[in-house]
Scaffold this active site. Structure first.
Site, PDB file in Angstrom:
ATOM      1  CG  LEU A  38       0.426   6.985  -9.669  1.00  0.00           C
ATOM      2  CD1 LEU A  38       1.757   7.465  -9.106  1.00  0.00           C
ATOM      3  CD2 LEU A  38       0.368   5.466  -9.650  1.00  0.00           C
ATOM      4  CG  ASP A  39      -5.708   5.515  -5.799  1.00  0.00           C
ATOM      5  OD1 ASP A  39      -6.333   5.740  -6.850  1.00  0.00           O
ATOM      6  OD2 ASP A  39      -5.768   4.441  -5.179  1.00  0.00           O
ATOM      7  CD  GLN A  40      -5.738  13.913  -2.642  1.00  0.00           C
ATOM      8  OE1 GLN A  40      -6.903  13.525  -2.687  1.00  0.00           O
ATOM      9  NE2 GLN A  40      -5.421  15.100  -2.162  1.00  0.00           N
ATOM     10  CB  THR A  49      -0.677   5.924  -4.701  1.00  0.00           C
ATOM     11  OG1 THR A  49      -1.750   5.164  -4.160  1.00  0.00           O
ATOM     12  CG2 THR A  49       0.423   4.988  -5.173  1.00  0.00           C
TER      13      THR A  49
END
Length: 555
Positions: free
Chosen positions: A401-403, A405
Site C-alpha cells: 500500500l502507498d505510504q 494509503t
C-alpha cells in the site's frame, strides 16, 4: 585511543528533533545472565538504525579508501554527564587494520599472546604463499599440455583403428560366404588376425612412449601435492594452536565489572575464528570499561553484497549465532534497566494464523523500507524480531500500500506462503475493495476506468496515462455518497499498478482524491490521503478456505 576521539554527538548523525521522538524497537539483543539466569536485553531502535544508516551515507560521501563490504555497528550511550553519545565499531580487520581513529578499538589481548599471535599469523601467511607456489609450479602446465597432446594422438589413432576394424569385420563376413578351398580361407583369416594384433601393438607402443614422457612429470606433481597436504595439515595445527591462544588472550568485561576470557565464557575446546571481533562485543566491552551506559545498538552491512549473498547493503542484522550470541548474556550483565516503548500496539492485527499476518496499516507508514534514513520505519520492521514472537522473524509483505494509503496489508510468515500468495495476486485472484473521497461531484453512479499507466522516468514517482508505453490498468467504481461538493467512492482495482487509483480518479473522473499530495491541489493541507483499503477476499493458499476481511474506513 583517547575517549573523546571515540565519543560522537548524536546530532552529528540525525536531526535534534529525531533524538526526542518516541523510540520504536525493531529488535532485541538478548542473553541470559550466567549467574542469575535472568533474561537480559538491549534494543535496536529506529534512532539507532537512523544513526547507522547515516554512518553508511557519510562513508559513501567521503569515498573512504577501504574495501566495501563490512559489518558496522553503532551504540547509543549515556556518558558520565548523562549526555547521549554514539560510539561506532567495525567487525574484524578493515583494510588490514585492527584500529582506525574515531572507531572503537579491538578488544585488547595479553601482550605475550599478542606477539605469539603475530608470529603465528606470519607463519600462516608464509604457508599460504608456499601452497600457492606449489599449486602453480610450471611442471603442472607442462604436464597438462603434453597430456592433451597425448590424448589427441590417442583419439586420432583410435579412429584409424576403428575404421580398420570395421573393414576387417566386413572381410570376414565376405570370406565366410565365399566358396573357395579351406586352406585359402584359413590363410586370409590369419592375415586379418595379424592386422588386428598389429593395431593392438601400435596402441601399446603409443601408450608406452607417452608414459615415459609423462610419468616423470607426474611424479613431480605427486611430490608437490604431498607437500601441499603436509602444509595444509601444518596450517590446520597452527590455526588450532592460535585458537587455543585466543581463548585465553581476549578477556571481556561486562557492566558488573567482571572480566572473563572468551574461552571460559564459551566453555568449549574450539571457538569460531573471529569470536569477540564482531561489532557488538567490541561496542559493549568498550562501553563497560569506560563507564558508558548503553541505550540502543544497531549493526548494519555497508558496501558490496557479501560473496554468499547473505549480507546486503543497508540491511540490519541480529547478533550472529556462532560468535556474538553466546557472549551476550555475560556482556549485558550488570546493565542498568531502562524502558523503551514498543511498537506493535499501533498496528492492529485483523487476522493471523500459522502462515499469514494481516494488519490494518495506518496512513503515513511505509509497507516496506525505502531508501534513506527517513524511510525505513515500516510495517515489516515493526513486527520483525519482536522478542516474544519468533514467527515474525521472516515476515514479508505480499503486496504493498502507498505510504499515504491506510488499510488491509497482508504479510507472509514464510517463503512458501509468500510465493503462493504472490501467485494469487499475479493471477488476479485476490479481490481488493477500497474506499475514497474525491474533490467534486461524480455524475455517474458506477462505471469502469480503463486508462494505461506509465511511470515516466523524468517525473517519478508520478504515474501518467500513456497509450504508447503504458501498461493496461482497469478500475471499477461505484458512488457511495455525494455530499458538500465531495463524492465518496467504492473502488475495485482489477490491475494493481503504482498509484492506479489516484491517477484513475484524477484522469478518469477528473477529480483528485482528497488529501493527495502528489496529484491533488498544491494548496490542500489535509492531514492524510482519503484512500483506504477496506476489504480483501482470497482463497487461503494452505487451507483452501475463503478469507473475507473487512475494516472500518477511518474517515
Amino acid at each position: 585511543m583517547n575517549l573523546q576521539t571515540i565519543l560522537h554527538s548524536v546530532d552529528n548523525f540525525v536531526k535534534k528533533e529525531d533524538i526526542f521522538q518516541e523510540e520504536i524497537v525493531t529488535y532485541h539483543y538478548e542473553g541470559f545472565c550466567p549467574k542469575t539466569k535472568q533474561k537480559l536485553t538491549l534494543p535496536r531502535t529506529i534512532l539507532s538504525e537512523k544513526i547507522a544508516l547515516k554512518l553508511c551515507t557519510e562513508l559513501d560521501k567521503n569515498e573512504i579508501k577501504m574495501p566495501k563490504g563490512k559489518m558496522l555497528g553503532v551504540l547509543i550511550v549515556k556518558d558520565n554527564l548523562g549526555d547521549l553519545k554514539v560510539i561506532k565499531a567495525f567487525s574484524g580487520f578493515w583494510g588490514g587494520k585492527k584500529e582506525i581513529r574515531g572507531w572503537v578499538n579491538q578488544i585488547p589481548a595479553n601482550s605475550v599472546i599478542t606477539m605469539a599471535e603475530k608470529l603465528t599469523l606470519q607463519k600462516l601467511e608464509q604457508i599460504k604463499y608456499q601452497i600457492i607456489a606449489l599449486e602453480n609450479i610450471s611442471v603442472r602446465e607442462e604436464y597438462n599440455n603434453l597430456e592433451q597432446k597425448f590424448q589427441q594422438e590417442w583419439q586420432s589413432l583410435k579412429k584409424i583403428h576403428q575404421v580398420r576394424k570395421q573393414v576387417r569385420h566386413e572381410l570376414r563376413n565376405e570370406l565366410k560366404e565365399t566358396i573357395i578351398n579351406n586352406s585359402n580361407i584359413e590363410e586370409k583369416f590369419k592375415i586379418l588376425e595379424q592386422e588386428s594384433r598389429k593395431d593392438d601393438w601400435q596402441r601399446r607402443n603409443l601408450k608406452h612412449k607417452w608414459q615415459e614422457i609423462l610419468q616423470p612429470l607426474k611424479d613431480k606433481i605427486s611430490l608437490a601435492d604431498q607437500e601441499i597436504r603436509n602444509l595444509k595439515r601444518q596450517r590446520k595445527e597452527l590455526s588450532r594452536q592460535l585458537q587455543a591462544q585466543m581463548q585465553t588472550a581476549y578477556s571481556m568485561t561486562n557492566f558488573a565489572g567482571e572480566s572473563l576470557s572468551v574461552g571460559s565464557l564459551l566453555g568449549k575446546d574450539f571457538i569460531p575464528t573471529g569470536t569477540g571481533d564482531c561489532c557488538a562485543p567490541k561496542l559493549l566491552h568498550y562501553a563497560a570499561t569506560n563507564n558508558l551506559i548503553p541505550i540502543a545498538m544497531a549493526e548494519v552491512w555497508w558496501g558490496d553484497t557479501s560473496p554468499n549473498g547473505e549480507k546486503v547493503n543497508g540491511h540490519f542484522y541480529p547478533a550472529c549465532e556462532s560468535r556474538c550470541q553466546p557472549l551476550m548474556g555475560f556482556l549485558l550483565s550488570g546493565l542498568p534497566s531502562f524502558e523503551v516503548r514498543k511498537s506493535s500496539a499501533n498496528l492492529p492485527i485483523i487476522y493471523e494464523d500459522d502462515y499469514l499476518l494481516v494488519v490494518n496499516k495506518p496512513s503515513g507508514l511505509l509497507s516496506v523500507s525505502g531508501r534513506g534514513i527517513d524511510k525505513f520505519d515500516c510495517v515489516e520492521a515493526r513486527f520483525r524480531q519482536i522478542p516474544t514472537a519468533k514467527s515474525y522473524n521472516h515476515l514479508k509483505t505480499v503486496h504493498r500500500l502507498d505510504q499515504d494509503t491506510s488499510g488491509i496489508l497482508i504479510l507472509a510468515k514464510d517463503e512458501d506462503t509468500h510465493l503462493k500468495m504472490s501467485q494469487l495476486f499475479a493471477a488476479r485472484e485476490v479481490k481488493k475493495i477500497y474506499e475514497a473521497v474525491v474533490e467534486g461531484m461524480v455524475k455517474e453512479d458506477r462505471g469502469i476506468i480503463d486508462l494505461p499507466l506509465w511511470g515516466n522516468p523524468r517525473s517519478r514517482p508520478r504515474q501518467e496515462v500513456n497509450y504508447q508505453y503504458g501498461k493496461p490498468s482497469v478500475t471499477h467504481f461505484r458512488v457511495i455518497e455525494r455530499r458538500q461538493e465531495q463524492t465518496r467512492l467504492e473502488l475495485i482495482p482489477i490491475t494493481g499498478r503504482t498509484h492506479q487509483l489516484r491517477v484513475h480518479c484524477l484522469q478518469g473522473l477528473g477529480m483528485a482524491i482528497r488529501g493527495d499530495r502528489i496529484y491533488g491541489k498544491l494548496e490542500q493541507n489535509e492531514d492524510r490521503l482519503y484512500l483506504h483499503a477496506r476489504e480483501i477476499i482470497f482463497t487461503h493458499p494452505h487451507t483452501q478456505t475463503i478469507i473475507h476481511l473487512t475494516t472500518k474506513t477511518p474517515f
